[in-house]
Design a protein around this motif. Structure first.
Motif, PDB file in Angstrom:
ATOM      1  N   LYS A 139     -13.606 -17.917 -13.006  1.00  0.00           N
ATOM      2  CA  LYS A 139     -12.595 -16.903 -13.361  1.00  0.00           C
ATOM      3  C   LYS A 139     -12.620 -15.741 -12.378  1.00  0.00           C
ATOM      4  CE  LYS A 139     -11.759 -16.683 -17.577  1.00  0.00           C
ATOM      5  NZ  LYS A 139     -11.912 -16.552 -19.018  1.00  0.00           N
ATOM      6  N   ASP A 164      -0.491 -11.977 -16.892  1.00  0.00           N
ATOM      7  CA  ASP A 164      -1.939 -11.770 -16.723  1.00  0.00           C
ATOM      8  C   ASP A 164      -2.104 -10.378 -16.118  1.00  0.00           C
ATOM      9  OD1 ASP A 164      -4.589 -11.625 -15.787  1.00  0.00           O
ATOM     10  OD2 ASP A 164      -4.713 -13.814 -15.743  1.00  0.00           O
ATOM     11  N   ALA A 212      -3.692 -11.873 -25.669  1.00  0.00           N
ATOM     12  CA  ALA A 212      -3.152 -13.180 -26.075  1.00  0.00           C
ATOM     13  C   ALA A 212      -2.523 -13.845 -24.855  1.00  0.00           C
ATOM     14  CB  ALA A 212      -2.106 -12.991 -27.165  1.00  0.00           C
TER      15      ALA A 212
END
Ligand code: C5P
Length: 396
Positions: free
Chosen positions: A337, A306, A276
Motif C-alpha cells: 500500500k 482516494d 468507505a
C-alpha cells in the motif's frame, strides 16, 4: 524544561477534584506549587494540597516565606505554566480585566509573555451563561488564555447544564501537553479521522466501526508537539482535541472536498480516516420499503475518491502519512500500500487490534524498513508517531 506547574485553586466545590489532579501530576514527576484564593480555603484546607503535593501551599500575597516578598513573580518563573482549576466566574472576570488584588490574580498578571495560562471554569449553569461571563471568556481567549471546558452534566447545586469542571484525567492530559517536546513547532498539519457514512436513504447508511480514537489521539499529540492541526472528521462521539480545529463531514466525498479546501499550505497530511471505498450510486430520497415476496436487495455502489492518493500525487504535495488496517498479512499488505500510494510513511495495524479500542499495536513502515512499536495506549503510540514523523521531517 523545569517539570513544575503552578496550580491555582479558586472558590468552588470542584476544588476537591483538583486533589486528584495534583496526585496525577506528582505521579508523573511534575512538581506542583498550589496557590489558593481565600474563598478556595473555605472548600479545602491548604494542608490537603500540601500533603498531596509535598510542597508548601501559598495563599497570601504578603507571605513572608518568599525572601524578596515577590511570591507573585517568583512562583511562576521557570514553571511550565499556570493552570487555574477550578476557575470561578469571579476569578475569570478578574483575569479578563487585569485585576490583581490577591496572590493568584497577581501571579496571572505578572506571568511572562508566552508563558501558558490555562483556566478550567467551574460554576453554576446560569452563571456560565450570563453575558458578563461569556464576555469574560471571549476576552480571555482573545488574550491567549486557554479555556478548558467546562463540561456538561449534573451540578453541585442540583441543576444540570454547562459549567462542570472537566474531570481530573482530562485536565491532566492538558498539563502533560505543557511538558511535551515541541517537535512539530511551526508545522501545519492536515488530518482525516473517523469513519465515513455513505447514505442509502434518509435513515440508512453504510459505515464502518472506526471510532476515530487513533486519529484524535494523533491530532492531540501533534498539537501538543506545537503543530497547528486541522482535523477533518467523520462522525464520532469524541470531544475535539484541545487546540485543534475540527471540520465535521459525513461522506467520503465531503471529506475529499474539505481536504482539498484545506490542503494548501499544509506541511504534512495524515490520513487516519477509515474512508468507505464505495458510495451508494442511487441515493433514495424516500425510505426504502421492505418488499413482500421479494427477498434480497441489490444496491449499486460507485467508487469513492482516494483522498490520500490524490493529496500524495498533487503538485506541491505535503509530506504524506497513511494508515493501513488489515485483517491478514498486515505488513506485506501495508508495504504494498505504501508503494502504491507513493507515500513516505505508513502506519500498519491489525484491524482487529485497532478498531474501537483504547490501545493498539502498530508498525511504522518507511524507506528504512519496518519499525514495530510495543503495544500501548493510542495516546502513547500517537506520541511515538509524532517523534518518528518529526525525525523524518528534520531529515527531509
Ligand atoms: O486504500 P486503503 O483504504 O486501504 O488505504 C488506507 C489509507 O488511505 C488510510 O490512510 C486512509 O485514510 C486513506 N484513504 C483515503 N481515501 C480513501 C481510502 C483510503 O484517504 N478513499
Amino acid at each position: 524544561m523545569n517539570k513544575r506547574l503552578v496550580l491555582g485553586i479558586t472558590g468552588g466545590i470542584a476544588a476537591y477534584k483538583s486533589c486528584e489532579l495534583v496526585r496525577l501530576c506528582v505521579k508523573a514527576g511534575i512538581a506542583v506549587d498550589v496557590i489558593m484564593t481565600k474563598a478556595a480555603t473555605h472548600f479545602i484546607a491548604p494542608a490537603t494540597f500540601q500533603a498531596l503535593s509535598g510542597r508548601p501551599v501559598w495563599t497570601d500575597l504578603w507571605d513572608a516565606r518568599e525572601p524578596k516578598s515577590m511570591a507573585h513573580i517568583e512562583l511562576s518563573r521557570d514553571a511550565a505554566g499556570i493552570l487555574v482549576a477550578p476557575a470561578s466566574a469571579d476569578f475569570m472576570a478578574k483575569v479578563a480585566n487585569g485585576f490583581a488584588d490577591d496572590l493568584l490574580s497577581t501571579l496571572c498578571l505578572a506571568r511572562q509573555p508566552g508563558s501558558p495560562l490555562l483556566v478550567a471554569p467551574a460554576m453554576n449553569v446560569e452563571m456560565w451563561q450570563q453575558p458578563p461571563t461569556r464576555r469574560n471568556k471571549a476576552r480571555l481567549v482573545e488574550d491567549g488564555v486557554v479555556v478548558l471546558g467546562p463540561g456538561r452534566g449534573e451540578q453541585a447545586c442540583g441543576e444540570t447544564g454547562d459549567g462542570r469542571m472537566l474531570e481530573p484525567a482530562d485536565l491532566f492530559a492538558h498539563v502533560a501537553a505543557l511538558f511535551a517536546p515541541k517537535l512539530l513547532k511551526g508545522k501545519r498539519i492536515l488530518m482525516t479521522a473517523g469513519p465515513t457514512e455513505e447514505p442509502i436513504d434518509p435513515v440508512r447508511v453504510i459505515t464502518n466501526t472506526s471510532s476515530g480514537k487513533m486519529g484524535y489521539a494523533l491530532a492531540q499529540a501533534a498539537s501538543d508537539a506545537g503543530a497547528t492541526v486541522c482535523l477533518v472528521s467523520g462522525p464520532t462521539s469524541l470531544p475535539t482535541p484541545a487546540g485543534v480545529t475540527r471540520i465535521d463531514v459525513k461522506t467520503a466525498r465531503e471529506m475529499f472536498e474539505a481536504v482539498k479546501a484545506q490542503v494548501a499550505g499544509a506541511h504534512v497530511f495524515i490520513a487516519v480516516a477509515a474512508v468507505a471505498d464505495y458510495y451508494v450510486k442511487e441515493y433514495s430520497e424516500r425510505k426504502l420499503k421492505k418488499r413482500e415476496h421479494h427477498p434480497g436487495l441489490t444496491l449499486e455502489l460507485a467508487e469513492n475518491p482516494d483522498i490520500l492518493k490524490w493529496v500524495a500525487q498533487s503538485e506541491k504535495a505535503p509530506f504524506c502519512v497513511g494508515f493501513a488496517a488489515e485483517s491478514h498479512d498486515v505488513l506485506e499488505n501495508a508495504e504494498a500500500k505504501r508503494r502504491r500510494k507513493g507515500i513516505p510513511l505508513l502506519v500498519a495495524n491489525r484491524a482487529q487490534d485497532a478498531f474501537g479500542r483504547d490501545d493498539n499495536q502498530i508498525t511504522l513502515i518507511d524507506d528504512n524498513g519496518r519499525h514495530p512499536l510495543p503495544r500501548g495506549t493510542k495516546a502513547a503510540l500517537a506520541r511515538e508517531i509524532v517523534a518518528h514523523l518529526a525525525a523524518m521531517l528534520d531529515a527531509d
